[in-house]
Design an enzyme around this catalytic site. Structure first.
Site, short mmCIF file in Angstrom:
data_model
loop_
_atom_site.label_atom_id
_atom_site.label_comp_id
_atom_site.label_asym_id
_atom_site.label_seq_id
_atom_site.Cartn_x
_atom_site.Cartn_y
_atom_site.Cartn_z
N HIS A 47 0.82 -1.35 -0.01
CA HIS A 47 -0.02 0.04 0.00
C HIS A 47 1.03 1.37 -0.01
CE1 HIS A 47 -2.59 3.15 2.28
NE2 HIS A 47 -3.20 2.77 1.20
N GLU A 50 2.27 2.01 -3.54
CA GLU A 50 1.12 2.52 -4.08
C GLU A 50 1.21 3.99 -4.02
OE1 GLU A 50 -2.99 3.99 -3.84
OE2 GLU A 50 -3.02 1.95 -3.01
N HIS A 51 1.13 4.39 -2.91
CA HIS A 51 1.03 5.82 -2.38
C HIS A 51 2.38 6.47 -3.15
CE1 HIS A 51 -1.85 6.90 0.70
NE2 HIS A 51 -2.26 5.84 0.36
N GLU A 120 3.96 10.69 3.34
CA GLU A 120 2.81 9.77 3.38
C GLU A 120 2.85 8.79 4.38
OE1 GLU A 120 0.59 9.28 0.75
OE2 GLU A 120 1.70 11.12 0.51
N GLU A 127 -4.99 7.38 7.89
CA GLU A 127 -5.71 6.35 7.44
C GLU A 127 -5.99 5.02 8.63
OE1 GLU A 127 -5.08 6.83 2.56
OE2 GLU A 127 -4.46 5.04 3.81
#
Length: 263
Positions: A47, A50-51, A120, A127
């Protein structure tokens, strides 16, 4: 049938659905890798990669990646799943080569700037906090963890706060080099662009993919069980799941229909 498939020498597959008369195209890269392919000590790396692929290459910074798509009226996004990761752009058909150039640059040349990694980390930690505070969301992570304990398939897609706080730049680079290889990538396009045009541009742009290494993934071990968490809430959230059957099983579609009826 308008769907065509071409496999390039690198192993990269190009799949298109050409629709004449359509002025737009949806085009993207799907990587055959997700949370279940992580080492548990690096849970969340899929993940985070991906960011970070949106955060800059030697020729484009994060703002330029976004602006070059939006300047032609396009939109782009991505997601990470347990078994795949996707990056996609929707725009007018005459700009499809630009979409492939940007996606190819991101996948092959991302630099993972340290300052962007720090930003990030904070985004992903927020999140994680939001998920923990959302019962109808976190319940599915708890279900997955109970079904597949002590396995990557049971780990949360976002990772854990402790691991994300300590995720290193080299770990991100190593993950991309190990998994973002031609054999594990698919370019898919649907809309007003002929198959041969997508193949031609893919051959030109995706020329710097790393070679695939031997991957020995541990098969999933479904164990099941029960997990309960009590909170002072006005609602109860319940997930009931069972070990399923393979996608190529003759009864697969019957099981999907039964799930729909029960749901």
């Amino acid at each position: 049938m308008s769907i065509e498939i071409t496999t390039l020498p690198s192993g990269l597959r190009v799949i298109t659905d050409y629709v004449p008369g359509i002025d737009s195209v949806a085009i993207g890269i799907w990587a055959d890798v997700g949370t279940r392919h992580e080492d548990l000590v690096h849970n969340g790396v899929a993940h985070m990669v991906e960011h970070m692929l949106f955060k800059g290459t030697p020729t484009r910074n994060a703002l330029e990646i976004s602006e070059q798509v939006e300047d032609v009226g396009g939109s782009m996004n991505a997601y990470t799943g347990r078994e795949n990761t996707a990056y996609y752009i929707r725009l007018l058909k005459e700009d499809f080569a630009l979409a492939l150039e940007i996606l190819g640059d991101m996948v092959q040349n991302s630099t993972f700037p340290e300052d962007e990694i720090a930003k990030e980390r904070d985004v992903i930690l927020q999140e994680i906090g939001m998920t923990l505070d959302t019962p109808d969301d976190i319940i599915f992570d708890w279900y997955q963890e109970t079904a597949y304990p002590e396995q990557a398939l049971g780990a949360p897609i976002l990772g854990t706060a402790n691991i994300i706080e300590n995720m290193q730049r080299d770990t991100l680079f190593d993950y991309v080099k190990r998994f973002y290889t031609g054999e594990r990538l698919v370019i898919s396009a649907a809309g007003g662009v002929p198959h041969e045009d997508v193949v031609r541009e893919a051959e030109r742009i995706f020329s710097n993919l790393p070679s695939a290494a031997n991957q020995n993934f541990i098969a999933a071990d479904y164990r099941g069980g029960e997990h309960r968490v009590e909170k002072e809430l006005e609602q109860s959230h319940i997930v009931l799941g069972f070990q399923g059957i393979a996608r190529d099983d003759p009864d697969y579609y019957a099981s999907v229909l039964l799930s729909t009826i029960l749901g």
